[in-house]
Structure formats: structure tokens, C-alpha cells
Design a protein around this motif. Structure first.
Motif, PDB file in Angstrom:
ATOM      1  N   GLU A   1      19.545  -2.343  -4.207  1.00 12.78           N
ATOM      2  CA  GLU A   1      19.886  -3.413  -3.568  1.00 12.78           C
ATOM      3  C   GLU A   1      19.007  -4.528  -3.577  1.00 12.78           C
ATOM      4  O   GLU A   1      17.967  -4.401  -3.828  1.00 12.78           O
ATOM      5  N   VAL A   2      19.655  -5.746  -3.630  1.00 14.27           N
ATOM      6  CA  VAL A   2      18.735  -6.780  -3.758  1.00 14.27           C
ATOM      7  C   VAL A   2      18.450  -7.544  -2.454  1.00 14.27           C
ATOM      8  O   VAL A   2      18.918  -8.200  -1.982  1.00 14.27           O
ATOM      9  N   ARG A   3      17.404  -6.653  -2.101  1.00 15.07           N
ATOM     10  CA  ARG A   3      16.819  -7.140  -0.773  1.00 15.07           C
ATOM     11  C   ARG A   3      15.542  -7.792  -0.940  1.00 15.07           C
ATOM     12  O   ARG A   3      14.584  -6.602  -1.222  1.00 15.07           O
ATOM     13  N   VAL A   4      15.149  -8.779  -0.831  1.00 15.33           N
ATOM     14  CA  VAL A   4      13.823  -9.200  -1.382  1.00 15.33           C
ATOM     15  C   VAL A   4      12.745  -8.315  -0.220  1.00 15.33           C
ATOM     16  O   VAL A   4      11.687  -8.181  -0.964  1.00 15.33           O
ATOM     17  N   GLY A   5      12.923  -8.615   0.913  1.00 16.77           N
ATOM     18  CA  GLY A   5      11.870  -8.376   2.021  1.00 16.77           C
ATOM     19  C   GLY A   5      11.275  -7.201   1.664  1.00 16.77           C
ATOM     20  O   GLY A   5      10.042  -6.812   1.453  1.00 16.77           O
ATOM     21  N   PRO A   6      12.007  -5.869   1.592  1.00 17.14           N
ATOM     22  CA  PRO A   6      11.413  -4.365   1.693  1.00 17.14           C
ATOM     23  C   PRO A   6      10.684  -4.417  -0.008  1.00 17.14           C
ATOM     24  O   PRO A   6       9.796  -3.566   0.075  1.00 17.14           O
ATOM     25  N   ARG A   7      11.387  -4.755  -0.805  1.00 23.09           N
ATOM     26  CA  ARG A   7      10.936  -4.663  -2.197  1.00 23.09           C
ATOM     27  C   ARG A   7       9.618  -5.483  -2.455  1.00 23.09           C
ATOM     28  O   ARG A   7       8.431  -4.807  -2.796  1.00 23.09           O
ATOM     29  N   LEU A   8       9.507  -6.816  -1.713  1.00 25.93           N
ATOM     30  CA  LEU A   8       8.406  -7.444  -1.807  1.00 25.93           C
ATOM     31  C   LEU A   8       7.140  -6.671  -0.877  1.00 25.93           C
ATOM     32  O   LEU A   8       5.951  -6.452  -1.190  1.00 25.93           O
ATOM     33  N   ALA A   9       7.433  -5.867   0.111  1.00 23.47           N
ATOM     34  CA  ALA A   9       6.591  -5.286   0.906  1.00 23.47           C
ATOM     35  C   ALA A   9       6.125  -4.121   0.013  1.00 23.47           C
ATOM     36  O   ALA A   9       4.750  -3.789   0.212  1.00 23.47           O
ATOM     37  N   GLY A  10       6.895  -3.546  -0.788  1.00 18.61           N
ATOM     38  CA  GLY A  10       6.522  -2.090  -1.612  1.00 18.61           C
ATOM     39  C   GLY A  10       5.514  -2.907  -2.309  1.00 18.61           C
ATOM     40  O   GLY A  10       4.538  -1.951  -2.669  1.00 18.61           O
TER      41      GLY A  10
ATOM     42  N   CYS B   1       3.511  -5.240  -2.283  1.00 13.85           N
ATOM     43  CA  CYS B   1       2.321  -5.600  -1.609  1.00 13.85           C
ATOM     44  C   CYS B   1       1.542  -4.306  -1.232  1.00 13.85           C
ATOM     45  O   CYS B   1       0.136  -4.307  -1.194  1.00 13.85           O
ATOM     46  N   ILE B   2       2.293  -3.170  -0.372  1.00 16.43           N
ATOM     47  CA  ILE B   2       1.703  -2.169  -0.107  1.00 16.43           C
ATOM     48  C   ILE B   2       0.952  -1.228  -1.290  1.00 16.43           C
ATOM     49  O   ILE B   2      -0.346  -0.952  -1.260  1.00 16.43           O
ATOM     50  N   GLY B   3       1.729  -1.258  -2.383  1.00 18.64           N
ATOM     51  CA  GLY B   3       1.208  -0.612  -3.682  1.00 18.64           C
ATOM     52  C   GLY B   3      -0.082  -1.375  -4.071  1.00 18.64           C
ATOM     53  O   GLY B   3      -1.080  -0.878  -4.472  1.00 18.64           O
ATOM     54  N   PHE B   4       0.073  -2.662  -4.271  1.00 20.34           N
ATOM     55  CA  PHE B   4      -1.324  -3.672  -4.654  1.00 20.34           C
ATOM     56  C   PHE B   4      -2.369  -3.380  -3.838  1.00 20.34           C
ATOM     57  O   PHE B   4      -3.335  -3.229  -4.362  1.00 20.34           O
ATOM     58  N   GLY B   5      -2.151  -3.317  -2.596  1.00 23.44           N
ATOM     59  CA  GLY B   5      -3.185  -3.244  -1.353  1.00 23.44           C
ATOM     60  C   GLY B   5      -4.011  -1.673  -1.734  1.00 23.44           C
ATOM     61  O   GLY B   5      -5.089  -1.604  -1.830  1.00 23.44           O
TER      62      GLY B   5
ATOM     63  N   ALA C   1      -5.084   9.569  -7.606  1.00 25.78           N
ATOM     64  CA  ALA C   1      -4.493   8.887  -6.536  1.00 25.78           C
ATOM     65  C   ALA C   1      -4.073   7.533  -6.963  1.00 25.78           C
ATOM     66  O   ALA C   1      -2.672   7.509  -6.653  1.00 25.78           O
ATOM     67  N   GLN C   2      -4.490   6.741  -7.702  1.00 29.75           N
ATOM     68  CA  GLN C   2      -4.002   5.603  -7.724  1.00 29.75           C
ATOM     69  C   GLN C   2      -2.896   5.668  -9.041  1.00 29.75           C
ATOM     70  O   GLN C   2      -2.058   4.799  -8.952  1.00 29.75           O
ATOM     71  N   MET C   3      -2.984   6.447 -10.027  1.00 23.95           N
ATOM     72  CA  MET C   3      -1.904   6.704 -10.750  1.00 23.95           C
ATOM     73  C   MET C   3      -0.708   7.263  -9.995  1.00 23.95           C
ATOM     74  O   MET C   3       0.415   6.450 -10.192  1.00 23.95           O
ATOM     75  N   GLY C   4      -0.633   7.849  -8.938  1.00 31.74           N
ATOM     76  CA  GLY C   4       0.246   8.266  -7.973  1.00 31.74           C
ATOM     77  C   GLY C   4       0.904   7.061  -7.293  1.00 31.74           C
ATOM     78  O   GLY C   4       2.126   6.854  -7.133  1.00 31.74           O
ATOM     79  N   VAL C   5       0.121   5.887  -6.859  1.00 34.11           N
ATOM     80  CA  VAL C   5       0.506   5.082  -6.097  1.00 34.11           C
ATOM     81  C   VAL C   5       1.139   3.811  -7.040  1.00 34.11           C
ATOM     82  O   VAL C   5       2.277   3.540  -6.846  1.00 34.11           O
ATOM     83  N   HIS C   6       0.662   3.914  -8.294  1.00 36.52           N
ATOM     84  CA  HIS C   6       1.351   2.958  -9.291  1.00 36.52           C
ATOM     85  C   HIS C   6       2.699   3.818  -9.626  1.00 36.52           C
ATOM     86  O   HIS C   6       3.945   2.770  -9.772  1.00 36.52           O
ATOM     87  N   LEU C   7       2.939   4.945  -9.822  1.00 41.83           N
ATOM     88  CA  LEU C   7       4.301   5.573 -10.079  1.00 41.83           C
ATOM     89  C   LEU C   7       5.149   5.195  -9.010  1.00 41.83           C
ATOM     90  O   LEU C   7       6.354   5.071  -9.197  1.00 41.83           O
ATOM     91  N   VAL C   8       4.598   5.499  -7.613  1.00 44.80           N
ATOM     92  CA  VAL C   8       5.575   5.104  -6.609  1.00 44.80           C
ATOM     93  C   VAL C   8       6.028   3.985  -6.520  1.00 44.80           C
ATOM     94  O   VAL C   8       7.258   3.502  -6.283  1.00 44.80           O
ATOM     95  N   PHE C   9       4.972   3.011  -6.379  1.00 38.95           N
ATOM     96  CA  PHE C   9       5.310   1.544  -5.627  1.00 38.95           C
ATOM     97  C   PHE C   9       5.626   0.869  -6.930  1.00 38.95           C
ATOM     98  O   PHE C   9       6.412  -0.474  -6.680  1.00 38.95           O
ATOM     99  N   PHE C  10       5.085   0.773  -8.134  1.00 39.54           N
ATOM    100  CA  PHE C  10       5.344  -0.025  -9.295  1.00 39.54           C
ATOM    101  C   PHE C  10       6.696   0.502 -10.096  1.00 39.54           C
ATOM    102  O   PHE C  10       7.398  -0.241 -10.404  1.00 39.54           O
ATOM    103  N   ILE C  11       6.368   1.668 -10.598  1.00 44.51           N
ATOM    104  CA  ILE C  11       7.428   2.284 -11.241  1.00 44.51           C
ATOM    105  C   ILE C  11       8.692   2.878 -10.682  1.00 44.51           C
ATOM    106  O   ILE C  11       9.729   3.007 -11.175  1.00 44.51           O
ATOM    107  N   HIS C  12       8.626   3.059  -9.338  1.00 44.38           N
ATOM    108  CA  HIS C  12       9.664   3.589  -8.287  1.00 44.38           C
ATOM    109  C   HIS C  12       9.958   4.875  -8.914  1.00 44.38           C
ATOM    110  O   HIS C  12      11.426   5.094  -8.890  1.00 44.38           O
ATOM    111  N   ILE C  13       9.318   5.603  -9.153  1.00 41.60           N
ATOM    112  CA  ILE C  13       9.764   7.280  -9.052  1.00 41.60           C
ATOM    113  C   ILE C  13       9.996   7.711  -7.762  1.00 41.60           C
ATOM    114  O   ILE C  13       9.035   7.660  -7.009  1.00 41.60           O
ATOM    115  N   THR C  14      11.216   8.086  -7.466  1.00 42.75           N
ATOM    116  CA  THR C  14      11.395   8.539  -6.297  1.00 42.75           C
ATOM    117  C   THR C  14      12.222   9.874  -6.103  1.00 42.75           C
ATOM    118  O   THR C  14      12.419  10.568  -7.295  1.00 42.75           O
TER     119      THR C  14
END
Lengths: 128, 210
Positions: free
Chosen positions: A19-28, A30-34, A67-80
Motif C-alpha cells: 500500500e502507498v502509505r508513507v508513514g509506516p514505510r518511512l518508519a520502517g 528509519c528503524i532499519g537505518f537506526g 545481524a546487520q545483513m538480516g536488518v538490511h534484508l528485512v527493512f530495506f529489501i523487504h523480505i517478509t
């Protein structure tokens, strides 16, 4: 979540959101980046510190990197775990298997050869 | 198991999938195909990683990693690449809400961060070669330059692709095929960051500890 399942807005791929909802995606992002920043900073800190038991440092670095590769996969590449992502996860699992075989296999074989072969000068003497 | 369940016509909540299983959309197959390519690229990198790990001690009397690597420069490169991954994600959000202005801003920032990364890496390579620690010095340095240089080549190609995507969106707008290309580009850019995580951990941090 159940609301979305009623109308099946679109199909999913890695790097894709339904879905095109900016809020949750932006939050995702930001969490991944943090998380990535925290893990990277920890890696660089651990590598140069005397505060921890020295032989544990390589293991800690490897664990932090995975761990960081996992973070990238989940938050940036969106493997779900979404059903649309099953093929992507299977391909990833197969890729990881090959990577593991190549790296671990090479290290294992070369370490074995190093131990079991005589040094170069001895080989030269035997050939004479 | 009933016929309906096998063919996905049952209640969607029970199956956890789409109610009508047709052929997957083009967006899914494109993403999957590009994901396969990225994994094969990662397998190729794993060969270079294996070579580096095996040759780490083969310095032929030359300098070791601990004497060569400047970890502050590596930390700066890491920060630039990580930040560029983040801004790339922001640009993709802007593309999904069809906001051309923020999309172009996000991509331009991503491009600048990528160029900064390449500049730092080029400086590091030039300095190493200038100190007589070029790729011909030892097997360790050969494997180092191959691995890190291969990643740098990927980043360079990624920047060319990035500029192409900026131009395509500018000229053609957010068409469906352009959006699929953007999806692939974002995957590529994030995958480069994943490989860099392995490089700074294994090559620089472990390499200077060894």
C-alpha cells in the motif's frame, strides 16, 4: 492486517510494499537505518577495544555482520513471510547454502592442505 | 486435502494466500528474476571472499592489513553507503506516491553519497599503490584489490544506472515499466550495501585484527 486481506490490493515482490502509505514505510526505513547504525558502530568499537576478551572479537564481528545483513534484508529489501515472498525466501536460502559451501569449503580444504603438505623447500628436495 | 484447497479456491484465511491463484503479476516475476541475479552476484562475491580469507596471511614479506588499513576512512565510507541506502529507500517511497520532486531529490542525494564513497575508495587505493602496496605486491593484496575493487565497480555501475533512472522518470514519468526498473535498481543498491557490510567486517575489521 485482516482489512488488507479482504481486497488484495496488489502483488508483492522484494523491495515492494502493498500500500502507498508513507508513514509506516518511512518508519520502517528509519528503524532499519537506526539498527544498522547501532550494529556498525558496535562493530567498529569492538574491533579496536581492549575492554573485551580478545579471542572473542572475530566471533563478535561475524555475528554483528550477520545481524546487520538480516536488518538490511528485512527493512530495506523487504523480505517478509508473506506468501508472495515464498519464492524469494527459497532462492535466498539456496544462495546462502552455496555461499556457505564456497567459503567454508575453501577455508577447510586450504587449511587441510597447509597442514598436510610439506613446506615448499622439502618438495623441491624430494623432486631432485 | 480437498481439491479446492489444493488449487487455492478455498477460504483465503485458511490458505493464507490470494483467493484466485492466477499467474503472478509482472512486478512479482520481475522482482523474483532480479533477486535471482543478485543472489548469483552474491555467490560470485563469496568466491572472492573465500580467496581473500585463504590468502590473508600470504603477504610475501610485504605489509599486513593492520599496517595498511585506515579504519577512519573505512568508517566514513560505511556511513556514506549506509546513508545512501536510506535515501534510496526514501526516493522509492516518493516514487510510489508519484512525487517527482522528492524522487529526484532523493536520487540526487543517493548519487552524491555514492560518489563520495567512490572518491574515498579511490583515494585509499591510490595511497596504497603509492606506498608500494599495489595489487602486485603480494597474494594478500591481489585478493584485497580484487574483492574491494569488484564492489567499487558495482557501485560505479549502480551510479550509472541511478542517473539513467533519474533521466527515465524525468522523460517518461512513473509508468509501470519504469516502476519495475526502479524496483530492480533499489534491490541492487541495497544488495551492494549488504556486500559492503561483509567487506568492512571481514576485510577491514577482521583483516586488521589478524
Amino acid at each position: 492486517m485482516s482489512d488488507q486481506h479482504l481486497h488484495y490490493p496488489s502483488d508483492l515482490a522484494p523491495g515492494d510494499e502493498e500500500e502507498v502509505r508513507v508513514g509506516p514505510r518511512l518508519a520502517g526505513y528509519c528503524i532499519g537505518f537506526g539498527l544498522a547504525i547501532v550494529l556498525t558502530a558496535t562493530s567498529f568499537f569492538i574491533a579496536g577495544t581492549n575492554l573485551v576478551w580478545q579471542p572473542s572479537i572475530p566471533v563478535a564481528l561475524v555475528v554483528l555482520a550477520i545481524a546487520q545483513m538480516g536488518v538490511h534484508l528485512v527493512f530495506f529489501i523487504h523480505i517478509t513471510t508473506d506468501p508472495d515472498n515464498t519464492n524469494n525466501i527459497l532462492a535466498l536460502a539456496f544462495g546462502l547454502l552455496i555461499v556457505f559451501l564456497v567459503v567454508a569449503g575453501s577455508l577447510w580444504i586450504m587449511a587441510n592442505l597447509n597442514q598436510n603438505m610439506p613446506p615448499m623447500d622439502q618438495i623441491m628436495r624430494m623432486q631432485r | 486435502m480437498t481439491d479446492a484447497a489444493l488449487h487455492g479456491h478455498g477460504h483465503p484465511a485458511l490458505l493464507g494466500g490470494r483467493p484466485h491463484e492466477g499467474p503472478a503479476s509482472k512486478r512479482i516475476t520481475t522482482g523474483f528474476g532480479f533477486w535471482i541475479f543478485l543472489l548469483s552476484d552474491i555467490v560470485m562475491f563469496s568466491c572472492f571472499f573465500a580467496a581473500y580469507a585463504v590468502l590473508l596471511g600470504q603477504t610475501a614479506g610485504g605489509p599486513k592489513g593492520a599496517e595498511l588499513f585506515d579504519l577512519r576512512s573505512v568508517a566514513a565510507e560505511t556511513a556514506l553507503l549506509l546513508l545512501s541506502s536510506f535515501t534510496c529507500g526514501l526516493a522509492m517511497i516518493a516514487a510510489d506516491i508519484r512525487n517527482a520532486f522528492w524522487y529526484q531529490i532523493g536520487m540526487a542525494v543517493t548519487c552524491l553519497l555514492g560518489l563520495g564513497f567512490l572518491l574515498l575508495e579511490f583515494r585509499e587505493f591510490a595511497e596504497l599503490v603509492g606506498r608500494g602496496a599495489g595489487p602486485t605486491r603480494s597474494a594478500f593484496l591481489s585478493s584485497f584489490f580484487t574483492l574491494v575493487g569488484c564492489h567499487g565497480a558495482h557501485v560505479s555501475a549502480g551510479i550509472l544506472w541511478l542517473l539513467t533512472m533519474m533521466a527515465q522518470v524525468f522523460a517518461k514519468g512513473f509508468r509501470a515499466d519504469i516502476m519495475r526498473r526502479l524496483l530492480c535498481f533499489a534491490l541492487f543498491w541495497h544488495a551492494l550495501d549488504i556486500i559492503w557490510v561483509a567487506i568492512f567486517s571481514v576485510v577491514y575489521l577482521l583483516g586488521s585484527a589478524a
